[in-house]
Design an enzyme around this catalytic site. Structure first.
Site, PDB file in Angstrom:
ATOM      1  CG  ASP A 418     122.489  -3.334 -34.536  1.00 19.49           C
ATOM      2  OD1 ASP A 418     123.024  -2.377 -33.969  1.00 19.49           O
ATOM      3  OD2 ASP A 418     121.257  -3.446 -34.695  1.00 19.49           O
ATOM      4  CG  ASP A 615     117.249  -5.364 -37.022  1.00 19.57           C
ATOM      5  OD1 ASP A 615     118.155  -4.618 -36.592  1.00 19.57           O
ATOM      6  OD2 ASP A 615     116.114  -5.408 -36.526  1.00 19.57           O
ATOM      7  CG  ASP A 619     121.885  -2.222 -38.478  1.00 20.39           C
ATOM      8  OD1 ASP A 619     122.571  -1.461 -37.777  1.00 20.39           O
ATOM      9  OD2 ASP A 619     120.998  -2.959 -38.019  1.00 20.39           O
TER      10      ASP A 619
END
Length: 720
Positions: A418, A615, A619
């Site tokens: 990400d 994080d 997610d």
């Protein structure tokens, strides 16, 4: 087994286990008890973890284990529980005393047998020396073997007991019938095996030192302000919301928030990151970290078992208490190994009697089979590697939450990062605004965005304040996940976000505004629009800086043969610009938060084994959907709970470190299992053929266990 819901996971300290077959037997018995959903018994950690349903009777679980000849004591919050380090230390001291005492009798018995004259009094002296070794120092083997026999079971102690007793009582018979004796063989076997257990306990203690070091990190006392007076109290007396004074060079006693002062804090014990972190009022601090400079006043927000340090210790212990799938193979073998060995030893005895009629040769070969086949190394192969690997990971800032992570990491060939908060710092700043009236645009957009929890919204609101624009209040605020926000400011309906949100809201996007947005995006900044009164009137841009190690982290993964993918909600142009800076070729852009897990599933469907690194709250589904979820520890608690691996700092380089350590641990497990299997496979035929003397067999068996633990200990040097 009934499919009742799991209501609790119980932990028991188990005493009396001496090999993998012990653990497997307890595990099977616990698993058959009423109300038990699953049970895992860890031979290395000497504990059992049992998932129970509402119908389980806890007392009956302890009784079931007791009937097998072991003791199980439930661990609760009130239990004065010995740490695994203390248990290994006590075991090491016990086995040291045992082997030294046994050696005092065994060495003269061996020397007399080998070098003394062949006379009756010498044999009698050897007999006298060997007897305490067999029945005092070796009593632990006979006692456990007898308990196993009562329940028609057998384990490693059964093999040792039967082998040495057979050698001893045969020698008694031979003494009175003037045949060759080998009293010394029984003593040497017991002494060698005791020596092996001493080395084994010592090695396991060294392997568990990572947890010992973690436990020792915490502060022992705190300077607490009560009634305006500073008082030094033991750490156990610190309560929630206590105000604690932390001076330069002192440890932060417990997790809290800074309410006064400023300083830099060394958090390397938590994150592995050597650079101190600046702390000001409102910032979180963590227990056992070191205050570097100024005086801090900290309000305690988490104490005892809730602190970050305690959670780290708990995660490491959890990983060490679970089993890797590959261990099931070793367990199945250990479960049938002892009965098979007894049959082989019996067959060897009969075969030698039929071949040459020598009772001495038959006894010697049968005893050698019993001793050489002890499956100690098999039971230690997996848990010791996991013990060392997870401990070394904790030192490096990588926490493995369960044992099967090591096996799953071995197959990972694709890592999906990400972008925000992982490859980048996640701290957005307002970098540009394009509008005819910038003050008005920033006032309206900033007021709406200030009500949002999104990093972009915070960046815009902060940017407005930095430009001395006082924000107003918003009514009818609405958040459109992945799209933007809207609300009413001073009677004006304002929409801020992606172009599609504005058009869906009925606003027109003039060509000059669209062109300005394209220009901003081409330069790698994240751009969005703000509009009111029927059309888009401003382009706002925010930027996020890359972490210093992002490029090196991606390069290291590529060097390991891992494909790297970046996923983000940013537009294609912005995403490509960021990806180019870290040399990532494959980019998944404009992905809605809810669609990240879908993208992971698509990669898996195409044949990839995926590790996802993230994080944020959004997610969590992707972390769970991936074959391996790696959560940035500086992120949200939800992400940490969803991940299989927790990277304690925000350093993306830990992704490669974690994967390499997990793979090294799994390789060590396979090496250990190969050695254990190969050793027994090769040695049993030699013993049965009479080539391997029982004393040599005992030494070899003991050293095989030590070699497996020693191989695992090599993981302590990982990354050094």
């Amino acid at each position: 087994m009934a499919d009742s819901p799991i209501v609790e996971t119980l932990t028991f300290d188990v005493e009396g286990m001496t090999c993998a077959s012990c653990a497997l037997r307890i595990e099977r018995v616990l698993g058959r008890q009423e109300g038990v959903e699953s049970a895992i018994v860890n031979f290395s950690g000497q504990e059992a973890r049992v998932d129970i349903g509402p119908d389980a009777d806890i007392a009956s679980l302890e009784e079931a284990v007791a009937r097998l000849g072991y003791s199980a004591t439930r661990v609760t919050e009130d239990t004065d529980r010995k740490s695994i380090v203390e248990r290994y230390s006590e075991e090491e001291q016990y086995q040291r005393r045992n082997v030294l005492a046994a050696a005092l009798f065994t060495v003269p018995a061996f020397l007399l047998s080998m070098l003394g004259p062949d006379e009756q009094w010498v044999t009698a002296a050897v007999w006298a020396l060997v007897t305490p070794v067999e029945f005092v120092f070796g009593w632990q083997f006979h006692r456990i073997a007898a308990i196993r026999l009562r329940s028609f079971g057998a384990n490693m102690d059964t093999l040792v007991s039967m082998g040495t007793l057979a050698a001893y009582w045969y020698s008694v018979w031979a003494f009175f019938t003037d045949n060759a004796v080998f009293f010394e063989t029984a003593a040497v076997i017991i002494t060698f095996i005791l020596l092996g257990r001493f080395f084994e306990a010592r090695s396991k203690g060294r392997a568990s030192q990572a947890i010992a070091r973690l436990l020792e990190l915490g502060a022992k006392e705190a300077h607490v302000l009560r009634g305006g007076v500073e008082t030094t109290v033991p750490i156990e007396q610190v309560a929630l919301n206590d105000l604690i004074v932390v001076r330069p060079g002192e440890q932060v006693p417990t997790d809290g928030v800074v309410v006064q002062g400023g300083s830099s804090v060394d958090e390397s014990m938590l994150t592995g990151e050597s650079r101190p972190v600046d702390k000001v009022e409102g910032d979180d601090v963590f227990g056992a970290t070191i205050n570097q400079q100024g005086i801090l006043t900290v309000r305690a927000t988490r104490i005892g078992a809730e602190t970050a340090l305690s959670q780290i210790v708990r995660l490491v212990e959890d990983a060490q208490a679970t089993k890797a799938p590959i261990q099931n193979l070793a367990d199945r073998v250990a479960g049938v190994f002892v009965p098979v060995v007894l049959l082989i030893a019996t067959g060897t005895l009969i075969a030698w009697l039929l071949i040459d009629g020598s009772v001495e040769n038959a006894m010697r070969s049968a005893v050698a089979v019993l001793i050489i086949a002890c499956p100690c190394a098999l039971g230690l192969a997996t848990p010791t590697a996991i013990l060392v690997g997870s401990g070394r990971g904790a030192e490096l800032g990588v926490l493995f939450k369960n044992a099967d992570v090591f096996q799953r990491s071995h197959d990972v060939d694709t890592v999906v990062f990400d972008k925000t908060g992982t490859l980048t710092r996640g701290a957005m700043t307002l970098s540009r605004i394009e509008a005819d009236d910038q003050s008005t645009a920033l006032y309206l957009a900033g007021t709406v965005e200030a009500a949002s929890e999104h990093p972009v919204g915070k960046a815009v609101a902060l940017g407005a304040e930095e430009r001395d624009i006082a924000l107003g209040s918003v009514e009818d605020f609405r958040s459109h996940p992945g799209m933007g926000v809207s609300g009413t400011v001073d009677g004006i309906e304002v929409v801020a976000g992606k172009p599609s949100l504005l058009t869906d809201s009925g606003l027109i996007i003039p060509d000059p505004v669209a062109a300005a947005m394209a220009t901003v995006e081409a330069e790698g900044e994240t751009a969005f629009l703000a509009g009111w009164d029927g059309e888009a009137r401003a382009v706002l841009a925010v930027s996020d800086t890359l972490r210093e190690t992002s490029k090196q982290a991606v390069a290291a993964l590529a060097a390991d043969g891992v494909d790297v993918v970046m996923i983000t909600g940013d537009n294609e142009a912005t995403a490509r610009t960021i990806a180019a800076q870290v040399e990532i070729e494959r980019v998944l852009a404009e992905v809605m938060p809810a669609d990240k897990a879908t993208e992971v599933a698509r990669l898996q469907a195409a044949g990839a084994t995926v590790a996802f690194v993230g994080d944020g709250v959004n997610d969590a589904p992707a972390l769970t959907a991936a074959d391996l979820g790696m959560a940035i520890g500086t992120g949200t608690g939800v992400a940490i709970e969803a991940g299989d691996v927790v990277l304690m700092s925000g350093d993306p380089a830990l992704v490669g470190t974690g994967l390499r350590l997990a793979r090294a641990t799994f390789r060590t497990i396979k090496q250990n299992l190969f050695w254990a299997f190969a050793y027994n496979t090769a040695a049993i035929p030699l013993a049965a053929a009479g080539i391997l003397h029982p004393m040599i067999a005992a030494a070899s068996m003991a050293m095989s266990s030590v070699s497996v633990v020693g191989n695992s200990l090599r993981l302590r040097r990982f990354g050094r």
